[in-house]
Design a protein around this motif. Structure first.
Motif, short mmCIF file in Angstrom:
data_model
loop_
_atom_site.label_atom_id
_atom_site.label_comp_id
_atom_site.label_asym_id
_atom_site.label_seq_id
_atom_site.Cartn_x
_atom_site.Cartn_y
_atom_site.Cartn_z
N GLN A 66 0.82 -1.20 0.00
CA GLN A 66 0.00 0.00 0.00
C GLN A 66 0.86 1.26 0.00
OE1 GLN A 66 -2.37 -0.97 3.48
NE2 GLN A 66 -4.16 -1.43 2.22
N LEU A 67 1.90 1.25 0.81
CA LEU A 67 2.76 2.43 0.88
C LEU A 67 3.48 2.68 -0.44
CD1 LEU A 67 3.89 4.70 2.63
CD2 LEU A 67 5.67 3.12 3.43
N ARG A 68 3.96 1.62 -1.08
CA ARG A 68 4.63 1.77 -2.38
C ARG A 68 3.66 2.34 -3.41
NH1 ARG A 68 10.29 1.16 -2.95
NH2 ARG A 68 11.00 -0.13 -1.20
N PRO A 120 2.84 9.86 -10.31
CA PRO A 120 1.91 10.04 -9.18
C PRO A 120 1.58 8.73 -8.49
CG PRO A 120 1.12 11.15 -11.16
CD PRO A 120 2.26 10.29 -11.58
N GLY A 121 1.30 8.81 -7.20
CA GLY A 121 0.90 7.65 -6.44
C GLY A 121 -0.55 7.29 -6.69
N VAL A 122 -0.96 6.15 -6.17
CA VAL A 122 -2.31 5.62 -6.37
C VAL A 122 -3.20 6.04 -5.20
CG1 VAL A 122 -3.69 3.52 -6.54
CG2 VAL A 122 -1.48 3.67 -7.70
N LEU A 123 -4.40 6.50 -5.50
CA LEU A 123 -5.39 6.83 -4.48
C LEU A 123 -6.00 5.54 -3.94
CD1 LEU A 123 -6.93 9.30 -3.18
CD2 LEU A 123 -8.67 8.90 -4.92
N LEU A 124 -5.74 5.23 -2.68
CA LEU A 124 -6.31 4.03 -2.07
C LEU A 124 -7.72 4.30 -1.57
CD1 LEU A 124 -3.29 2.61 -0.03
CD2 LEU A 124 -3.91 2.20 -2.41
N PHE A 180 -1.16 13.64 1.03
CA PHE A 180 -1.74 12.53 0.28
C PHE A 180 -1.39 11.18 0.91
CE2 PHE A 180 -1.46 9.39 -3.20
CZ PHE A 180 -2.75 9.46 -3.72
N GLU A 181 -0.13 10.96 1.19
CA GLU A 181 0.30 9.68 1.77
C GLU A 181 -0.34 9.45 3.13
OE1 GLU A 181 4.38 8.00 3.79
OE2 GLU A 181 4.57 8.80 1.75
#
Length: 416
Positions: free
Chosen positions: A206-208, A216-220, A233-234
């Motif tokens: 999830q953190l990765r 951009p990171g993924v919206l969980l 965001f994180e």
């Protein structure tokens, strides 16, 4: 591949021929008349067909968990959070249950060239609710086969959920969500099911995903207003998937610049404390400690537990639960609970505390202290029921939540 493509083209031509000769009246040139359907020259191919097969929906994976309609629906017909926000979520999504009508009822007797009414297959519905849901890591892992992860539309969903989880943007998320545990498996020399069964590794995945890699990171957690380039965001994602930060029931927005109230901060801090490896037991409550936090207040247990667990000293007769807090408030409460507090909090003690700032400091504290994770020895073994709700883990969207209300048992206050 050539043989498969050739077979797909023949199948498409067969369907076209069937529509031309059986599904219309040549005497009526109406828009819905398939008699006059033809191939196109737009592809510049000799057979007038596309050069490659478009797979709209492939075979679905029989996964460790199959996401179902009842999981992604909200409690009512208003756009809200889904009933089951999976603790091992690897991306958030939202789309209509877009299950198209599958039959026609012609209104002019047997005239197939005339007006018609669509008819749904029984038990399959369609409506425009836009519930926000998460896809679980378990839905990428096959129920039996090792060395394999699902991808694209070949994932663990029911046919109805697949209608809400088949868009191109969602497939990009599936690709990221699949590639990350694949990388972890290769790094550690383990099978995908070992990742799904170990929440320490689930949290790493999830953190990765949230941090991204070269982009951009993924919206969980599928907030409407949370962008991946924002500094909170994180933290907002990682606290929400742990149920430490509880999203508003009546809003799909995170509202990062909204001021935090005393009750909101107490609730988050108590859930954080219960997420630690050496979490304290819930205190036994007697008469209400504060005049303005009566016995029926939904946050009473959290507020009184926080005071009981920390070195808060003598208390006023009122708590002022809906008053806004400052950086100094967060600093004092973290220190009273023996949690790490950034030096800057005390230096800017009078500044109002926003949600964006709050989650960043809480996430920092959790990272410094470490956290408790479920026992991986039995989780996801056939027949195991981690939360004792009568539903085996392999059939439970919320396997650590006896009440199935998106609050893990470890974080749920007595009587809540």
């Amino acid at each position: 591949r050539r043989i498969v493509f050739d077979g797909a083209k023949h199948h498409a031509l067969g369907l076209l021929h069937h529509l031309q000769v059986t599904s219309g009246n040549p005497a009526k040139k109406s828009p819905g008349n398939f008699c006059f359907m033809e191939l196109t020259d737009e592809f510049s191919t000799p057979d007038r067909l596309p050069p490659k097969v478009y797979v709209r929906e492939g075979l679905r994976l029989e996964a460790l968990y199959m996401l179902r309609e009842q999981d992604i629906r909200a409690a009512d017909r208003n756009p809200r959070w889904a009933k089951a926000m999976a603790p091992d979520g690897v991306f958030g999504f939202q789309f209509n249950i877009d299950f198209h009508p599958t039959r026609r009822k012609f209104l002019d007797g047997g005239d197939t060239g005339g007006p018609w009414q669509f008819v749904h297959t029984p038990a399959r519905s369609w409506h425009t609710d836009t519930d926000r849901a998460m896809f679980p890591l378990r839905g990428l892992v096959p129920a039996e086969r090792d060395g394999l992860l699902g991808g694209s539309k070949n994932i663990g969903v029911s046919s109805i959920v697949s209608s809400a989880l088949r868009l191109h943007g969602q497939m990009m998320h599936v690709g990221q969500a699949t590639a990350t545990p694949a990388w972890l498996c290769l790094r550690d020399g383990i099978e995908p099911r070992a990742v799904a069964a170990d929440f320490t590794r689930v949290r790493e995945v999830q953190l990765r995903l949230v941090r991204g890699e070269g982009g951009p990171g993924v919206l969980l957690w599928p907030w409407h207003d949370l962008a991946p380039d924002e500094m909170h965001f994180e933290a907002a994602n990682m606290l929400a998937v742990r149920s430490i930060w509880t999203p508003d029931a009546d809003s799909l927005d995170f509202q990062p610049w909204k001021s935090v109230t005393r009750r909101e901060l107490a609730r988050a801090l108590v859930r954080l404390c219960r997420s630690l490896p050496d979490a304290k037991e819930w205190p036994k409550l007697g008469a209400a400690r504060f005049r303005d936090v009566p016995a029926n207040d939904p946050d009473r247990v959290a507020i009184e537990a926080m005071i009981a667990w920390g070195d808060f000293g003598p208390q006023e007769p009122t708590f002022s639960p809906d008053a806004e807090v400052t950086w100094g408030t967060l600093d004092r409460w973290l220190c009273a609970l023996h949690l790490p507090a950034s030096a800057g909090l005390g230096m800017q003690a009078k500044l109002p505390l926003t949600r964006a700032e709050c989650v960043r400091h809480l996430w920092h504290a959790l990272q410094q202290t470490g956290e408790w994770n479920p026992d991986a020895k039995a989780y996801l073994h056939p027949g195991n029921d981690a939360d004792g709700d009568g539903r085996a883990d392999l059939d439970d969207a919320l396997p650590f939540d006896r009440e199935n209300n998106n609050t893990p048992d470890r974080l749920r206050a007595p009587g809540a």
